[in-house]
Design an enzyme around this catalytic site. Structure first.
Site, PDB file in Angstrom:
ATOM      1  N   CYS B  98      22.923 -65.080 -14.091  1.00 55.38           N
ATOM      2  CA  CYS B  98      21.492 -64.996 -14.374  1.00 55.38           C
ATOM      3  C   CYS B  98      21.196 -63.972 -15.474  1.00 55.38           C
ATOM      4  CB  CYS B  98      20.739 -64.711 -13.073  1.00 55.38           C
ATOM      5  SG  CYS B  98      18.994 -65.113 -13.154  1.00 55.38           S
ATOM      6  N   HIS B 197      22.217 -68.375  -9.454  1.00 58.52           N
ATOM      7  CA  HIS B 197      22.061 -66.930  -9.327  1.00 58.52           C
ATOM      8  C   HIS B 197      22.432 -66.397  -7.945  1.00 58.52           C
ATOM      9  CE1 HIS B 197      17.584 -66.476  -7.826  1.00 58.52           C
ATOM     10  NE2 HIS B 197      18.355 -66.982  -6.914  1.00 58.52           N
TER      11      HIS B 197
END
Lengths: 455, 249
Positions: B98, B197
Site C-alpha cells: 500500500c 493491504h
C-alpha cells in the site's frame, strides 16, 4: 433535589423556540438551483419543515408496521429530503450537548442523560431529548429531534463526521470529544482529517463556540480541541493505544509516550494539564474525589463517566447529583446486558475497532468465549484490524468464532495459537452453549443478538 | 546476499509501525515468524520506530500502509537513514504494501498533488487517481504456481502506479483496481510491492513462504492449514474467482 440551572444562560424556560427560522443558517447542502432548498421567507420555511416532519412520521410508521425497523432513520431521511435545512431548524432554540469520538459515545451519552435528568424535577423529564439508540448521523439526529419538539435540551451522540455540521448549525454549549482512533477506514480514510475537521469547526465558531470536554491523552483530540473557546481536559487511565503517529500540529514523528505523557519534541505541542484525572477507579477534579460505583465494568467506563461528569457540570448539574445518577445506568443500548439466547445466558459486549477490542476483550472472562465478526457496512468492510487486536491474551481458553467473517478470525486465532471452534451461525454459536458466556461482537452481530434475545 | 549462516535467526524488520501500520500491517510479521516457527526455524522480529536507526543487516523488511502525511514522513526518514537501500544492495528481501509500496518506487504524488521521492527499490512511479480504490482485490501471480498464484486482499488507496522496464507486475488483476492498468503490485529483484493491504500474507501463505524461501535460499516444507484454505476460498469467491477458474489456473 433542587432543579439545576439548565437553560439559564441562553434559553430561559418558556422563552424558547417559535423563532427558529431567524436563527438558522443555511446548510451547505442547499444550492441556488435547488428549488426545494431555497427558502424565500421564514413562513414558507416553517411550512416546509412542518410538512417534512409529517411525511417523515408517516414513513416511520410504515417502516414499523411493515416490520422493517424502528423507523428512526427513515423518518430522518424523509425529513431531510423534503427540507434540507431540517437539521438546523430542529437544533435551533435548544441547549445542545454533543458527544463524539470513535469509542464510548453511546455509553457516555447515556451517562450524561442520566445526570441531566437527575437535576430536573421528574415531571420535567420531557424537557430533555437524547438519541439513546445511537442513531448519530444527520438523519438520526433530525429524526430524534423531530420526535421531541418541546424538549429544550438536546443531548446528542454525534458521529465523528457530523460534529462540524452540528457545531455550526446547533451552536452547542458543550462538545465532548472522547478520542480519535482508527475506525472503519474503508469509510474514514484519514483519522488525521477527522481531527482537522473538528478543529476547523471550533475556529469558525470563535468566541460563541462551545466548551469542549476533551481527552488530554489523545494528540489528535488535543490539537482539535485547543482551538475551542474553552476546554476542560480529561486524562484517563485507559489502555487505549494512541493512533497519532505524527504530531497533528507540525507533522514531526510523535513517538509512543514512555511515561504516559506525550510531547512533540519538534514544536512543543504537548499533553495539557488535565482538569479531571481518572486513575484506579477514581475521578479527581481539583480537591474533589469521586469513586463512582458504576454498573458498567471496566476502567474505561470510569473514564467515560469523567467526560459525562464534566459535560454535566457545564450544563449546570451538581457533581454529586451527576455521580449518583450515573451509578444507576445499566446496559446502555444493550452494552454489557446479560440476555438469554436459547438456554444460554449471554453477556453482550460491543467492540468495533482495535481500540474498542483492547478495552473490551479483557472483560470477557468466560471459557469458552464467543467472538462474533461481521463486515457489513456498519462494521467496516475490511477486517484487517483483526491483526491489531491482541487475541493472544485468550491463550488457554477456547474461542467460539462466529459471524460472516468467522473464518478470518479463525485464521487470526490459528496464528495466535489460541484454541477455537468455528460455528458460522450466530444464534446456534451462542444458544448451544447452555451456560453463562461472554460474547464480544462487532456492530451488526451485536444488534442481531439483541434482537434474538428480545424475541 | 548478506552474510547469513543456516543457523542464524531470520531477522525481520517491521518498519515504522506508528506511521506505516494503519490497519493490521503487523500481521505480516506475525505470519512470517509463525510460519518459520512451524518449520522449526527461528525468527527475530525487530520493530523500529521513526527516530531510531534502521538496521542494514537484516534479512527481510516489511513496509506497511499509512495516511498521507505519515507516508511522506516515513519516506523521508527512510531515505535519510539509507539502511533499507544498503540492505537491498546486499540482497535483503522487502515486502512493501500500500503506502509502503508507493514509497518503494521512484516517486509518489500525495493527496495535495505534491511529488515526493521514494526509495527507488522498485522501478515504479505513482500518481494520484481521481477515484479511491476501496474493496476486495484478487489477482493471479506468475511468481507462484497453480492455485497458490491467486492472491486475495483488500485495497484502500488513491494511487495509479506505472511500471518501468526493470519492474514486472506482481499479478494480473481479476477483481479490484491494483495499479490501475489491469495489474497489481511490482517485483524488482528481491523487492515485492502490492496494493493488497494490511495482513496480505495471512490470506496468501504461499506468498509468505516465497519471501522466506528467498531469504533462506532453499525450499520450505509445506504446512497444511485447512482454515487458511477455507478463508482463501471464501475471499476469492467473494471477488468472483470461482472454483473452476481457480483449478484452471
Amino acid at each position: 433535589m433542587p432543579e439545576a440551572s439548565l437553560g439559564k444562560e441562553r434559553t430561559p424556560l418558556g422563552v424558547r423556540r417559535g423563532s427558529y427560522d431567524d436563527l438558522v443558517q443555511p446548510m451547505a447542502t442547499s444550492t441556488p438551483t435547488d428549488v426545494l432548498a431555497s427558502e424565500p421567507s421564514a413562513a414558507s420555511g416553517r411550512t416546509r419543515f412542518t410538512l417534512a416532519k409529517a411525511a417523515g412520521s408517516l414513513a416511520a410508521q410504515v417502516s414499523r408496521l411493515t416490520g422493517r425497523g424502528s423507523g428512526v432513520s427513515i423518518r430522518g431521511q424523509v425529513i431531510l429530503k423534503l427540507d434540507p435545512n431540517a437539521l438546523g431548524k430542529s437544533l435551533a432554540g435548544r441547549r445542545v450537548a454533543v458527544v463524539s469520538g470513535t469509542n464510548g459515545k453511546t455509553t457516555t451519552t447515556h451517562l450524561l442523560h442520566a445526570a441531566v435528568l437527575a437535576a430536573l424535577d421528574p415531571a420535567a423529564s420531557d424537557r430533555v431529548v437524547s438519541n439513546d439508540d445511537g442513531a448519530n448521523l444527520a438523519q438520526g439526529l433530525t429524526s430524534t429531534l423531530a420526535m421531541s419538539p418541546d424538549a429544550d435540551t438536546a443531548l446528542l451522540e454525534t458521529d465523528e463526521r457530523v460534529v462540524g455540521e452540528v457545531v455550526r448549525l446547533g451552536r452547542p454549549d458543550v462538545v465532548v470529544l472522547l478520542n480519535c482512533s482508527r475506525d472503519q477506514l474503508d469509510r474514514n480514510h484519514e483519522i488525521a482529517a477527522l481531527s482537522a475537521g473538528w478543529r476547523e469547526a471550533f475556529v469558525a465558531a470563535g468566541v460563541g463556540g462551545p466548551t469542549v470536554v476533551a481527552n488530554a491523552d489523545d494528540p489528535l483530540v488535543v490539537w482539535a480541541a485547543s482551538a475551542a473557546r474553552r476546554v476542560l481536559w480529561i486524562s484517563t487511565d485507559s489502555r487505549r493505544s494512541l493512533d497519532a503517529g505524527l504530531c497533528p500540529r507540525c507533522g514531526a514523528p510523535l513517538p509512543p509516550a514512555d511515561d504516559g505523557v506525550w510531547a512533540c519534541s519538534s514544536c512543543g505541542l504537548s499533553q495539557p494539564e488535565p482538569d479531571y484525572v481518572v486513575a484506579a477507579g477514581e475521578i479527581r477534579h481539583g480537591d474533589r474525589r469521586y469513586r463512582p460505583s458504576l454498573r458498567l465494568p471496566g476502567e474505561f467506563n470510569v473514564g467515560n463517566a469523567a467526560f459525562a461528569l464534566a459535560a454535566a457540570h457545564v450544563l449546570g448539574v451538581d457533581p454529586d447529583t451527576a455521580i449518583e445518577a450515573m451509578e444507576s445506568v445499566q446496559a446502555p443500548a444493550g452494552r454489557f446486558a446479560t440476555v438469554r439466547i436459547g438456554d444460554t445466558p449471554a453477556t453482550l459486549m460491543l467492540a468495533k475497532n482495535p481500540a474498542g477490542w483492547a478495552e473490551t476483550l479483557p472483560l470477557a472472562g468466560t471459557d469458552p468465549v464467543v467472538l462474533a465478526i461481521d463486515s457489513a457496512a456498519a462494521d467496516g468492510r475490511d477486517v484487517s484490524w483483526l491483526w491489531d487486536v491482541d487475541y493472544e491474551q485468550l491463550h488457554g481458553r477456547t474461542v467460539i468464532a462466529t459471524g460472516p467473517r468467522a473464518t478470518d478470525l479463525a485464521v487470526r486465532l490459528t496464528y495466535a495459537d489460541v484454541d477455537h471452534v468455528v460455528v458460522p451461525d450466530l444464534e446456534s454459536a451462542v444458544s448451544d452453549i447452555g451456560r453463562p458466556v461472554d460474547v464480544v461482537a462487532t456492530y451488526t452481530p451485536f444488534q442481531q443478538l439483541r434482537k434474538m434475545s428480545a424475541r | 546476499m548478506t552474510a547469513r549462516t543456516p543457523t542464524d535467526d531470520v531477522r525481520i524488520v517491521l518498519v515504522y509501525s506508528s506511521l506505516l501500520g494503519i490497519y493490521g500491517d503487523r500481521g505480516n510479521a506475525m505470519v512470517l515468524a509463525r510460519r518459520l516457527h512451524w518449520r522449526g526455524e527461528r525468527a527475530r522480529l525487530i520493530a523500529v520506530e521513526p527516530g531510531r536507526v534502521l538496521p542494514d543487516d537484516a534479512d527481510l523488511y516489511l513496509l506497511g500502509g499509512g495516511e498521507d502525511a505519515a507516508q511522506v514522513s516515513a519516506a523521508n526518514a527512510m531515505r535519510l537513514d539509507g539502511a533499507i537501500n544498503r540492505a537491498v544492495d546486499r540482497g535483503a528481501v522487502v515486502l512493501a504494501v500500500c503506502a509502503g509500496y508507493q514509497i518503494a518506487g521512484h516517486r509518489f504524488t500525495d493527496g495535495n498533488g505534491v511529488d515526493h521521492a521514494g526509495l527507488g527499490l522498485l522501478d515504479v512511479v505513482t500518481e494520484r487517481s481521481a477515484h479511491r480504490a476501496v474493496g476486495e482485490i484478487a489477482s493471479y501471480s506468475d511468481i507462484l504456481s497453480g492455485d497458490d498464484g491467486w492472491l486475495t486482499g483488500f485495497e484502500n488507496h488513491g494511487g495509479l502506479t506505472r511500471l518501468g522496464a526493470s519492474a514486472r507486475a506482481l499479478g494480473r488483476v481479476h477483481a479490484g483496481i491494483g495499479n490501475g492498468d489491469g495489474t497489481d503490485g511490482a517485483v524488482t529483484g528481491r523487492v515485492l510491492g502490492t496494493y493488497a493491504h494490511g495482513p496480505v500474507l495471512a490470506r496468501n501463505p504461499a506468498l509468505a513462504d516465497h519471501l522466506l524461501e528467498l531469504v533462506l535460499g532453499r525450499p520450505l516444507a509445506p504446512v497444511a492449514c485447512a482454515e487458511v484454505g477455507q478463508l482463501r476460498a471464501e475471499r476469492l469467491a467473494k471477488a468472483g474467482v470461482t472454483e473452476g477458474l481457480r483449478l484452471s489456473a
